[in-house]
Scaffold this motif. Structure first.
Motif, mmCIF file in Angstrom:
data_model
loop_
_atom_site.group_PDB
_atom_site.id
_atom_site.type_symbol
_atom_site.label_atom_id
_atom_site.label_comp_id
_atom_site.label_asym_id
_atom_site.label_seq_id
_atom_site.Cartn_x
_atom_site.Cartn_y
_atom_site.Cartn_z
ATOM 1 N N ASP A 28 -128.247 -5.866 36.807
ATOM 2 C CA ASP A 28 -127.249 -4.974 37.393
ATOM 3 C C ASP A 28 -127.865 -3.749 38.074
ATOM 4 O O ASP A 28 -127.151 -2.965 38.711
ATOM 5 C CB ASP A 28 -126.224 -4.526 36.349
ATOM 6 C CG ASP A 28 -126.846 -3.815 35.153
ATOM 7 O OD1 ASP A 28 -128.092 -3.765 35.062
ATOM 8 O OD2 ASP A 28 -126.081 -3.309 34.312
ATOM 9 N N ARG A 29 -129.176 -3.588 37.965
ATOM 10 C CA ARG A 29 -129.817 -2.475 38.677
ATOM 11 C C ARG A 29 -129.699 -2.647 40.191
ATOM 12 O O ARG A 29 -129.729 -1.666 40.931
ATOM 13 C CB ARG A 29 -131.300 -2.388 38.302
ATOM 14 C CG ARG A 29 -131.549 -1.900 36.885
ATOM 15 C CD ARG A 29 -133.043 -1.790 36.630
ATOM 16 N NE ARG A 29 -133.308 -1.447 35.236
ATOM 17 C CZ ARG A 29 -134.328 -1.918 34.540
ATOM 18 N NH1 ARG A 29 -135.211 -2.745 35.113
ATOM 19 N NH2 ARG A 29 -134.498 -1.560 33.287
ATOM 20 N N TRP A 30 -129.602 -3.912 40.660
ATOM 21 C CA TRP A 30 -129.599 -4.114 42.114
ATOM 22 C C TRP A 30 -128.531 -5.082 42.629
ATOM 23 O O TRP A 30 -128.382 -5.231 43.846
ATOM 24 C CB TRP A 30 -130.975 -4.624 42.573
ATOM 25 C CG TRP A 30 -131.435 -5.909 41.939
ATOM 26 C CD1 TRP A 30 -132.234 -6.038 40.847
ATOM 27 C CD2 TRP A 30 -131.119 -7.248 42.338
ATOM 28 N NE1 TRP A 30 -132.436 -7.365 40.543
ATOM 29 C CE2 TRP A 30 -131.771 -8.132 41.453
ATOM 30 C CE3 TRP A 30 -130.350 -7.792 43.369
ATOM 31 C CZ2 TRP A 30 -131.672 -9.522 41.553
ATOM 32 C CZ3 TRP A 30 -130.249 -9.182 43.484
ATOM 33 C CH2 TRP A 30 -130.906 -10.025 42.578
ATOM 34 N N THR A 31 -127.776 -5.729 41.758
ATOM 35 C CA THR A 31 -126.854 -6.761 42.226
ATOM 36 C C THR A 31 -125.682 -6.207 43.043
ATOM 37 O O THR A 31 -124.973 -6.975 43.698
ATOM 38 C CB THR A 31 -126.311 -7.596 41.052
ATOM 39 O OG1 THR A 31 -125.853 -6.718 40.009
ATOM 40 C CG2 THR A 31 -127.390 -8.516 40.505
ATOM 41 N N THR A 32 -125.478 -4.900 43.033
ATOM 42 C CA THR A 32 -124.440 -4.323 43.891
ATOM 43 C C THR A 32 -125.011 -3.814 45.212
ATOM 44 O O THR A 32 -124.267 -3.329 46.058
ATOM 45 C CB THR A 32 -123.732 -3.153 43.180
ATOM 46 O OG1 THR A 32 -124.688 -2.128 42.876
ATOM 47 C CG2 THR A 32 -123.060 -3.613 41.910
ATOM 48 N N TRP A 33 -126.317 -3.915 45.396
ATOM 49 C CA TRP A 33 -126.944 -3.454 46.633
ATOM 50 C C TRP A 33 -126.620 -4.406 47.784
ATOM 51 O O TRP A 33 -126.285 -5.580 47.575
ATOM 52 C CB TRP A 33 -128.457 -3.363 46.485
ATOM 53 C CG TRP A 33 -128.945 -2.362 45.484
ATOM 54 C CD1 TRP A 33 -128.188 -1.579 44.655
ATOM 55 C CD2 TRP A 33 -130.311 -2.060 45.185
ATOM 56 N NE1 TRP A 33 -129.002 -0.798 43.859
ATOM 57 C CE2 TRP A 33 -130.306 -1.073 44.166
ATOM 58 C CE3 TRP A 33 -131.534 -2.516 45.669
ATOM 59 C CZ2 TRP A 33 -131.490 -0.542 43.635
ATOM 60 C CZ3 TRP A 33 -132.710 -2.001 45.145
ATOM 61 C CH2 TRP A 33 -132.681 -1.016 44.144
ATOM 62 N N THR A 34 -126.760 -3.907 49.000
ATOM 63 C CA THR A 34 -126.590 -4.721 50.199
ATOM 64 C C THR A 34 -127.914 -4.758 50.967
ATOM 65 O O THR A 34 -128.858 -4.032 50.643
ATOM 66 C CB THR A 34 -125.489 -4.156 51.100
ATOM 67 O OG1 THR A 34 -125.851 -2.830 51.510
ATOM 68 C CG2 THR A 34 -124.151 -4.112 50.362
ATOM 69 N N ALA A 35 -127.953 -5.578 51.989
ATOM 70 C CA ALA A 35 -129.196 -5.761 52.741
ATOM 71 C C ALA A 35 -129.661 -4.494 53.443
ATOM 72 O O ALA A 35 -130.851 -4.349 53.734
ATOM 73 C CB ALA A 35 -129.017 -6.878 53.770
ATOM 74 N N ASP A 36 -128.740 -3.568 53.716
ATOM 75 C CA ASP A 36 -129.147 -2.342 54.416
ATOM 76 C C ASP A 36 -129.530 -1.216 53.461
ATOM 77 O O ASP A 36 -129.836 -0.103 53.894
ATOM 78 C CB ASP A 36 -128.060 -1.866 55.381
ATOM 79 C CG ASP A 36 -126.724 -1.576 54.686
ATOM 80 O OD1 ASP A 36 -126.627 -1.788 53.457
ATOM 81 O OD2 ASP A 36 -125.781 -1.147 55.378
#
Length: 220
Positions: free
Chosen positions: A155-163
């Motif tokens: 969950d540290r990065w699963t909400t991040w987007t490509a930008d």
């Protein structure tokens, strides 16, 4: 800091990592599988657990003022999800890639031709996933998350987007290139990431897991 050369088998990441050993002051080079690889089928928890082992090794080197250049299959998402990853003072990842036919040719000539067609197909499929993951954190995260070690903090990065500026995997394609050219590219990438860290421009400097991303010049 941890400088990770990732990618599927046959691209040349370990060869490149050790080729730059004598060119980098204040850095050590290791290969992920030095810790030993279990017999197939390799459990998914093994790579997760060993990623944490290597992150902790990087932390030990960090205390001594050394950076760790590590080659291996673990992609950016696995590095970031390792339990101790936020303690690193910097993280940078580079995908070492090669065209599928080149990969097949290299694997056929390697280890006494031990890899059959099904195995080389699997390596090419893993390479295709690496490319998608490097571009966008939303590309098939299930491939690494499903059945993984419960200690991994996806969950540290699963909400991040490509930008998101923190989601950066540099690409070095070794297809049809002399080894010396690719070695120079790896050395340049390592040098640029270390300089970005020293100057405060590295997106994955310590605190990346807690901060709201802002503009960065991560790739120099």
């Amino acid at each position: 800091m941890l400088l990770k050369l990732t990618g599927s088998s046959g691209a040349g990441k370990t060869t490149l990592a050790f080729a730059v050993t004598g060119r980098l002051d204040g850095a050590v080079v290791h290969e992920f599988d030095e810790v030993g690889v279990p017999d197939p089928p390799i459990p998914p928890h093994w790579r997760n657990r060993m990623t944490e082992v290597w992150v902790r090794r990087a932390l030990e080197y960090q205390v001594r003022g050394l950076d760790l250049v590590l080659s291996g299959n673990a992609p950016l998402g696995e590095i970031l999800a390792a339990p101790s990853a936020p303690l690193l003072n910097g993280i940078a990842v580079c995908l070492i890639d090669v065209a599928d036919q080149d990969r097949r040719d290299r694997l056929a000539a390697r280890d006494g031709g031990r890899w059959d067609r099904a195995a080389t197909d699997a390596f090419c499929g893993w390479a295709a996933w690496h490319r998608g993951h490097a571009r966008d954190p939303r590309f098939r995260p299930d491939v690494v998350i499903d059945g993984s070690w419960p200690e991994m903090a996806w969950d540290r990065w699963t909400t991040w987007t490509a930008d998101d500026p923190r989601w950066r995997t540099h690409l070095i394609d070794t297809s049809g290139r002399p080894l010396a050219t690719s070695v120079d590219q790896v050395e340049r990438w390592v040098t640029e990431q270390r300089e970005a860290h020293r100057s405060g421009r590295l997106a994955l400097a310590r605190g990346w897991a807690d901060e709201t991303p802002g503009p960065t010049d991560h790739d120099g």
